[in-house]
Design a protein around this motif. Structure first.
Motif, PDB file in Angstrom:
ATOM      1  N   ALA A  57      42.465  49.655  47.656  1.00  0.00           N
ATOM      2  CA  ALA A  57      43.895  49.909  47.834  1.00  0.00           C
ATOM      3  C   ALA A  57      44.627  48.626  48.223  1.00  0.00           C
ATOM      4  CB  ALA A  57      44.105  50.990  48.898  1.00  0.00           C
ATOM      5  N   TYR A  58      43.990  47.793  49.058  1.00  0.00           N
ATOM      6  CA  TYR A  58      44.611  46.517  49.429  1.00  0.00           C
ATOM      7  C   TYR A  58      44.912  45.688  48.184  1.00  0.00           C
ATOM      8  CZ  TYR A  58      43.557  47.124  54.443  1.00  0.00           C
ATOM      9  OH  TYR A  58      43.516  47.556  55.735  1.00  0.00           O
ATOM     10  N   HIS A  59      43.995  45.713  47.205  1.00  0.00           N
ATOM     11  CA  HIS A  59      44.210  44.946  45.977  1.00  0.00           C
ATOM     12  C   HIS A  59      45.531  45.322  45.308  1.00  0.00           C
ATOM     13  CE1 HIS A  59      40.623  42.599  45.755  1.00  0.00           C
ATOM     14  NE2 HIS A  59      39.776  43.626  45.664  1.00  0.00           N
ATOM     15  N   GLN A  60      45.898  46.612  45.354  1.00  0.00           N
ATOM     16  CA  GLN A  60      47.116  47.058  44.670  1.00  0.00           C
ATOM     17  C   GLN A  60      48.369  46.446  45.285  1.00  0.00           C
ATOM     18  OE1 GLN A  60      46.905  48.699  41.889  1.00  0.00           O
ATOM     19  NE2 GLN A  60      44.664  48.866  42.107  1.00  0.00           N
ATOM     20  N   PHE A  61      48.244  45.968  46.526  1.00  0.00           N
ATOM     21  CA  PHE A  61      49.396  45.370  47.200  1.00  0.00           C
ATOM     22  C   PHE A  61      49.230  43.851  47.355  1.00  0.00           C
ATOM     23  CE2 PHE A  61      49.422  49.802  48.411  1.00  0.00           C
ATOM     24  CZ  PHE A  61      50.764  50.141  48.270  1.00  0.00           C
ATOM     25  N   GLY A  62      48.235  43.278  46.587  1.00  0.00           N
ATOM     26  CA  GLY A  62      48.022  41.837  46.633  1.00  0.00           C
ATOM     27  C   GLY A  62      47.377  41.349  47.909  1.00  0.00           C
ATOM     28  N   ARG A  63      46.815  42.259  48.680  1.00  0.00           N
ATOM     29  CA  ARG A  63      46.192  41.866  49.953  1.00  0.00           C
ATOM     30  C   ARG A  63      44.709  41.561  49.702  1.00  0.00           C
ATOM     31  NH1 ARG A  63      47.971  46.522  54.115  1.00  0.00           N
ATOM     32  NH2 ARG A  63      46.531  45.315  55.436  1.00  0.00           N
ATOM     33  N   HIS A  64      44.462  40.526  48.871  1.00  0.00           N
ATOM     34  CA  HIS A  64      43.102  40.253  48.420  1.00  0.00           C
ATOM     35  C   HIS A  64      42.224  39.721  49.549  1.00  0.00           C
ATOM     36  CE1 HIS A  64      44.729  41.142  44.578  1.00  0.00           C
ATOM     37  NE2 HIS A  64      45.440  40.017  44.477  1.00  0.00           N
ATOM     38  N   ARG A  65      42.792  38.938  50.464  1.00  0.00           N
ATOM     39  CA  ARG A  65      41.970  38.423  51.551  1.00  0.00           C
ATOM     40  C   ARG A  65      41.573  39.540  52.514  1.00  0.00           C
ATOM     41  NH1 ARG A  65      41.272  33.273  51.070  1.00  0.00           N
ATOM     42  NH2 ARG A  65      42.790  32.019  49.908  1.00  0.00           N
ATOM     43  N   ASP A  66      42.482  40.503  52.754  1.00  0.00           N
ATOM     44  CA  ASP A  66      42.100  41.661  53.573  1.00  0.00           C
ATOM     45  C   ASP A  66      40.974  42.432  52.891  1.00  0.00           C
ATOM     46  OD1 ASP A  66      44.018  41.116  55.498  1.00  0.00           O
ATOM     47  OD2 ASP A  66      45.547  42.369  54.537  1.00  0.00           O
ATOM     48  N   ALA A  67      41.090  42.558  51.562  1.00  0.00           N
ATOM     49  CA  ALA A  67      40.037  43.246  50.814  1.00  0.00           C
ATOM     50  C   ALA A  67      38.723  42.489  50.922  1.00  0.00           C
ATOM     51  CB  ALA A  67      40.450  43.395  49.355  1.00  0.00           C
ATOM     52  N   LEU A  68      38.795  41.156  50.854  1.00  0.00           N
ATOM     53  CA  LEU A  68      37.583  40.345  50.918  1.00  0.00           C
ATOM     54  C   LEU A  68      36.832  40.553  52.237  1.00  0.00           C
ATOM     55  CD1 LEU A  68      35.799  38.089  49.708  1.00  0.00           C
ATOM     56  CD2 LEU A  68      37.278  36.443  50.914  1.00  0.00           C
ATOM     57  N   ILE A  69      37.563  40.556  53.326  1.00  0.00           N
ATOM     58  CA  ILE A  69      36.929  40.746  54.638  1.00  0.00           C
ATOM     59  C   ILE A  69      36.186  42.076  54.676  1.00  0.00           C
ATOM     60  CG2 ILE A  69      37.393  41.078  57.088  1.00  0.00           C
ATOM     61  CD1 ILE A  69      39.789  39.141  56.717  1.00  0.00           C
ATOM     62  N   LEU A  70      36.840  43.125  54.194  1.00  0.00           N
ATOM     63  CA  LEU A  70      36.215  44.450  54.190  1.00  0.00           C
ATOM     64  C   LEU A  70      34.986  44.471  53.294  1.00  0.00           C
ATOM     65  CD1 LEU A  70      39.081  47.125  54.106  1.00  0.00           C
ATOM     66  CD2 LEU A  70      37.430  46.725  55.920  1.00  0.00           C
ATOM     67  N   LEU A  71      35.122  43.932  52.087  1.00  0.00           N
ATOM     68  CA  LEU A  71      34.049  44.082  51.104  1.00  0.00           C
ATOM     69  C   LEU A  71      32.823  43.232  51.443  1.00  0.00           C
ATOM     70  CD1 LEU A  71      36.143  44.298  47.821  1.00  0.00           C
ATOM     71  CD2 LEU A  71      34.747  46.106  48.861  1.00  0.00           C
ATOM     72  N   LEU A 127      40.873  36.178  43.821  1.00  0.00           N
ATOM     73  CA  LEU A 127      41.185  35.075  44.719  1.00  0.00           C
ATOM     74  C   LEU A 127      40.984  33.720  44.034  1.00  0.00           C
ATOM     75  CD1 LEU A 127      39.592  36.426  48.020  1.00  0.00           C
ATOM     76  CD2 LEU A 127      42.020  35.937  47.640  1.00  0.00           C
ATOM     77  N   GLY A 128      40.651  33.766  42.717  1.00  0.00           N
ATOM     78  CA  GLY A 128      40.475  32.536  41.970  1.00  0.00           C
ATOM     79  C   GLY A 128      39.085  31.929  42.074  1.00  0.00           C
ATOM     80  N   ARG A 129      38.155  32.619  42.714  1.00  0.00           N
ATOM     81  CA  ARG A 129      36.787  32.121  42.860  1.00  0.00           C
ATOM     82  C   ARG A 129      35.975  32.644  41.670  1.00  0.00           C
ATOM     83  NH1 ARG A 129      35.205  33.617  48.992  1.00  0.00           N
ATOM     84  NH2 ARG A 129      33.160  32.953  48.175  1.00  0.00           N
ATOM     85  N   ARG A 130      36.306  32.115  40.493  1.00  0.00           N
ATOM     86  CA  ARG A 130      35.789  32.713  39.264  1.00  0.00           C
ATOM     87  C   ARG A 130      34.298  32.467  39.085  1.00  0.00           C
ATOM     88  NH1 ARG A 130      40.939  30.961  38.362  1.00  0.00           N
ATOM     89  NH2 ARG A 130      42.394  32.585  37.671  1.00  0.00           N
ATOM     90  N   ARG A 131      33.794  31.277  39.456  1.00  0.00           N
ATOM     91  CA  ARG A 131      32.354  31.039  39.285  1.00  0.00           C
ATOM     92  C   ARG A 131      31.553  31.915  40.246  1.00  0.00           C
ATOM     93  NH1 ARG A 131      31.481  27.269  35.699  1.00  0.00           N
ATOM     94  NH2 ARG A 131      33.110  25.701  35.286  1.00  0.00           N
ATOM     95  N   ASP A 132      32.038  32.091  41.464  1.00  0.00           N
ATOM     96  CA  ASP A 132      31.365  33.023  42.391  1.00  0.00           C
ATOM     97  C   ASP A 132      31.366  34.429  41.812  1.00  0.00           C
ATOM     98  OD1 ASP A 132      30.934  30.993  44.208  1.00  0.00           O
ATOM     99  OD2 ASP A 132      32.739  31.441  45.391  1.00  0.00           O
TER     100      ASP A 132
END
Length: 924
Positions: free
Chosen positions: A830-844, A876-881
């Motif tokens: 759900a965070y992704h839908q609001f552009g909160r990718h770093r919040d999503a990253l911490i959770l995931l 988040l632009g970390r495409r190789r990861d």
């Protein structure tokens, strides 16, 4: 007319009849040296009503006039005739004048009342439906109670205290008020009473041959007069006790002229011969009962005693008019609110004669409640099989007043008990046919009712009749009575699934028996009916009721039997089962671990109960997300069940099904599938398609199909499971709600999101209502609804729900529960839908680490967590990861789920997209 005469006439000029009526009433009151308030209290009319009748220039009601006349010892019929004339004058010159009918036999003027019908009860309820039936019977073709056709007699039948005489009295007073030529009220309990009233009536009407010298000859002359007169008449035969005695004195059929109305407790075919129609009179409806209480108490200045619990008082008293009349007087005399009166009614130290005393008979029933209810018991004892009626009535009194199955009464425990009871030391064999005959006798004497149209509740005894019987039962008989009733319920209790209505009836009767028997069903340990009743609550999905029941049983078992008795351990195990079903897994675990230790110590490790406790403990581990611990126990339970009970025993099949469920929770879907397909076949073969366990097996198989990506296969099963659950369990059973929840998830997987939304909104409402907002199923319902909102683009709604689901899961299930991991993963999406990718990253990143730690690197949920993390890297632009992680995830999905699994296909698509992007531009 003189000026003085004009001044005495009512102010509106109404005629002499009203003046004479009021003058007679005022003169009679003056002669008593009493007040209007006194007269109102005695007449039960209300002070305003009495004052208006004495002074206001309006014609009072017939009921008020009759009540006042009776108290003042005036001629009721004469005053009612004056009232009728006043009413006619009120209608004006066109209205009818006094009716004077004269026949060739020299008959006297109409309007005679012979006998003394009861005064109308205070706050009398008209019982419109019953009056309509009576009126319809009078007006219909060949039915009784008609004045215009071929029949002329009606019988009002019912148990004591239902208001038969009050209804008949209402008809009598109405007949007098309407100008019926002759109304005769006859207490018909004895032949002599009938003859005496008939003889009196013969003299009053001047019947040919009546001279006052021979009452029986005069009575026959009266019957001849009824057969030939042109005057209208009504004869009421009240409380007919013996149809054979009254039969020769039954008035003739006179269509269009006269009719007969009888009341009786009896259901006797002799009373419906000769064209008579029986109308069964039941207790008040709930509304009538409450209306009566409110009007009666308020009318006597007791409005402050009404606290909104009048309906409860009416229910406890079984809506019986006799009891309600006593109760209202008792409330008023003792200044009790309804709540205070309910406490006294529930006090087992008080008897009916204490809470419904004889002095409270202000409505003229002329019998104490217990006496009225049991009046026919001796007569029934004489008419029924020798020695059977009294013990049979005592057994009936222990059961649910709303009814029980007729099959109960031909069971071996009942016939054996009655054989011993009637033999007085030397058993006298009692057959099922004799018991059925005894039940018919009890019905004939209105001590019970029998209604074959109500399956599983054909036999009924009114609650107050049952209480009166119990209070009259010698104490020494109680344990044997309770055991016999309990044994009989056990005998008719099906060993497997039963229809909802039958289960409800059996539970209600077991509950009533337990309430009345108290500790008498614990003499030799916990009676089997105690266990069956509690298991039925659990199986019926009534988890809150089941918890309260087993908590009480556990307390009773520990107190009566002791904590180390096997029955006490069984009770605690069932209490733990209710904790599990209520989602209280930690409470269930603590209790089950203790119960398991006690079972092994007291019963041994191979005892079926001990094996069952281990099975429940494993299921609780699953509920807590401790799947590896559950697996070890499930495998042991399955092996023990097969060794001890056999491969085809239902307990072994259940153990196998539970093991398959744990395999699925651990992501071992193919192993789960193999077991579940076999279990489904075995359950269908051994238990039948409609057994609840078989339905659960099909639901589990559908869940595994879903995990394997076989959504269409899952859909077919889940639609059938929902239909079967609703049919067998009802729409409010938790299993039915869960079946709808699973179906909605499959709709979502198939892209039918609107169908899913409609179901999930209903599931969430039902789950919160039935299980509570904190139940794991309710939390899961909110999570599923949030996912559907997201799929439909309603991201704000989804985010609000998912934040609450994450908080509730962590609070109730714990941070390490798999459902909590799912909640955090869904919130990250759900965070992704609001552009909160770093919040999503911490959770995931936390979800991936926890999944690997708790579930293992190869669990599908762990793979899904890594796939979601890869998508986050990409955003988040970390495409190789992202690419590296997606390549590993795709390989693992292929290896574990297969190349065609939907999650594998999705991973392959994400991987292709990542390759394409990296091939087209540089990146980190």
């Amino acid at each position: 007319m003189s000026t003085a005469d004009e001044e005495r006439r009512p102010a509106d000029g109404r005629g002499d009849a009203l003046s004479r009526l009021q003058a007679r009433l005022n003169d009679a009151l003056a002669s008593t040296d009493q007040t209007v308030t006194w007269l109102a209290g005695k007449a039960g009319v209300g002070r305003t009503g009495v004052s208006n009748a004495l002074h206001k220039p309006e014609v009072p009601s017939a009921r008020t006039v009759a009540a006042m006349a009776r108290v003042l010892e005036l001629d009721v019929a004469g005053l009612l005739e004056l009232r009728r004339q006043a009413k006619a004058q009120e209608r004006g010159p066109g209205g009818p004048g006094p009716v004077v009918a004269v026949s060739a036999g020299g008959e006297r003027p109409s309007g005679l009342l012979v006998g003394s019908p009861p005064l109308a009860a205070s706050a009398f309820q008209a019982r419109r439906e019953l009056r309509e039936r009576i009126d319809a019977a009078r007006a219909g073709g060949s039915v009784v109670l008609t004045q215009a056709r071929t029949a002329s007699a009606g019988v009002l039948s019912g148990m004591g205290g239902v208001g038969k005489s009050q209804l008949a009295a209402q008809c009598a007073h109405q007949a007098v008020a309407e100008g019926t030529g002759l109304v005769v009220w006859v207490p018909a309990g004895e032949r002599a009473q009938v003859i005496a009233l008939y003889a009196q009536a013969a003299l009053r009407v001047g019947a040919l041959g009546a001279d006052g010298q021979d009452p029986e000859r005069d009575a026959r002359a009266f019957l001849e007069w009824l057969a030939t007169t042109d005057r209208s008449w009504l004869v009421v035969l009240d409380d007919v006790g013996d149809p054979g005695v009254v039969g020769p004195w039954w008035p003739p059929a006179r269509p269009g002229t006269g009719w007969t109305l009888a009341t009786t407790r009896l259901h006797d075919p002799r009373l419906t011969g000769g064209g008579r129609t029986r109308i069964d009179i039941d207790v008040y409806t709930p509304k009538e009962a409450v209306d009566y209480l409110r009007e009666r108490v308020t009318g006597d200045g007791g409005g402050h005693l009404l606290d909104g619990r009048e309906g409860e008082v009416a229910h406890v008293l079984g809506h019986l008019p006799l009891a309600l009349g006593h109760a209202a007087a008792y409330l008023l005399a003792e200044e009790l609110t309804c709540a205070q009166y309910l406490i006294r009614l529930a006090d087992k130290a008080l008897r009916l004669e204490d809470v419904l005393p004889e002095w409270a008979d202000t409505e003229g029933y002329q019998r104490q409640v217990t006496a009225a209810l049991l009046l026919s018991l001796d007569a029934a004892g004489q008419a029924g099989p020798r020695g059977v009626i009294t013990p049979l009535v005592r057994l009936l009194a222990l059961l649910d007043p709303d009814g029980h199955p007729e099959s109960l009464w031909i069971t071996a425990p009942i016939t054996s008990f009655l054989s011993a009871a009637r033999g007085q030391g030397e058993p006298l064999e009692t057959t099922g046919d004799e018991v059925v005959r005894a039940l018919r006798v009890l019905r004939r004497y209105a001590l019970i009712s029998i209604d074959p149209r109500t399956p599983h509740r054909q036999i009924r005894m009114h609650a107050l009749t049952g209480r009166a019987v119990r209070e009259a039962t010698p104490t020494g008989h109680d344990p044997d009575l309770a055991s016999a009733a309990g044994d009989a319920l056990v005998e008719i209790w099906p060993p497997t699934h039963q229809p909802r209505e039958r289960a409800q009836a059996l539970r209600a009767n077991a509950t009533a028996l337990l309430q009345h028997a108290e500790n008498r069903l614990w003499r030799d340990g916990m009676h089997q009916v105690v266990y069956l009743n509690g298991r039925s609550l659990i199986e019926g999905g009534l988890h809150h009721d089941a918890h309260d029941y087993w908590a009480s049983v556990t307390e009773t078992a520990a107190r009566v039997l002791g904590p180390d008795r096997p029955d006490t351990v069984v009770a605690r195990a069932n209490l733990a089962s209710t904790y599990h079903r209520l989602g209280r897994h930690h409470d269930a675990l603590a209790l089950l671990e203790a119960v398991h230790a006690d079972s092994e110590r007291l019963l041994g490790p191979d005892h079926p109960h001990t094996v069952g406790v281990r099975a429940n403990l494993a299921v609780t581990y699953d509920g807590l997300g401790r799947h590896r611990e559950a697996l070890a126990l499930q495998e042991a339970v399955h092996a023990d069940s097969a060794r001890l009970f056999g491969a085809d025993h239902p307990d072994t099949l259940v153990a196998r099904a539970n093991l398959a469920d744990t395999y699925r929770q651990l992501g071992r879907h193919h192993e789960a599938l193999a077991l579940e397909e076999a279990v489904r076949t075995d359950f269908a073969r051994l238990l039948g398609p409609d057994d609840p366990i078989n339905i659960s097996a099909r639901a589990n198989l559908a869940a595994t199909y879903h995990r394997l990506g076989r959504h269409h296969d899952a859909l077919g099963l889940q639609e059938a499971v929902r239909i079967d659950s609703e049919r067998l369990h009802g729409p409010d059973h938790p299993d039915t709600v869960h079946a709808r929840a699973n179906l909605a998830v499959t709709y979502g997987a198939l892209g039918r999101h609107h169908d899913a939304l409609a179901l999930q909104e209903a599931v969430l409402t039902d789950s919160a209502r039935l299980l509570g907002s904190d139940h794991p199923h309710t939390i899961a319902a909110r999570a599923n609804l949030a996912v559907t909102h997201s799929a439909l683009g309603r991201h704000r709604d989804a985010l609000t729900l998912l934040e609450a689901v994450r908080a509730d899961s962590e609070r109730l299930l714990g941070a390490d529960h798999p459902d909590t991991l799912h909640a955090r993963a869904n919130l990250a999406a759900a965070y992704h839908q609001f552009g909160r990718h770093r919040d999503a990253l911490i959770l995931l990143e936390a979800v991936r680490a926890d999944s690997e730690r708790l579930l293992g690197a190869d669990h599908p949920d762990t793979l899904h967590a890594r796939a979601n993390l890869a998508i986050t890297y990409h955003r988040l632009g970390r495409r190789r990861d992202a690419l590296a992680l997606l390549e590993a995830v795709h390989a693992d999905f292929v290896r574990l789920l297969g190349a065609d699994h939907p999650q594998t296909v999705s991973a392959r698509g994400n991987l292709a997209a990542a390759h394409q992007e990296l091939g087209g531009r540089s990146g980190p």
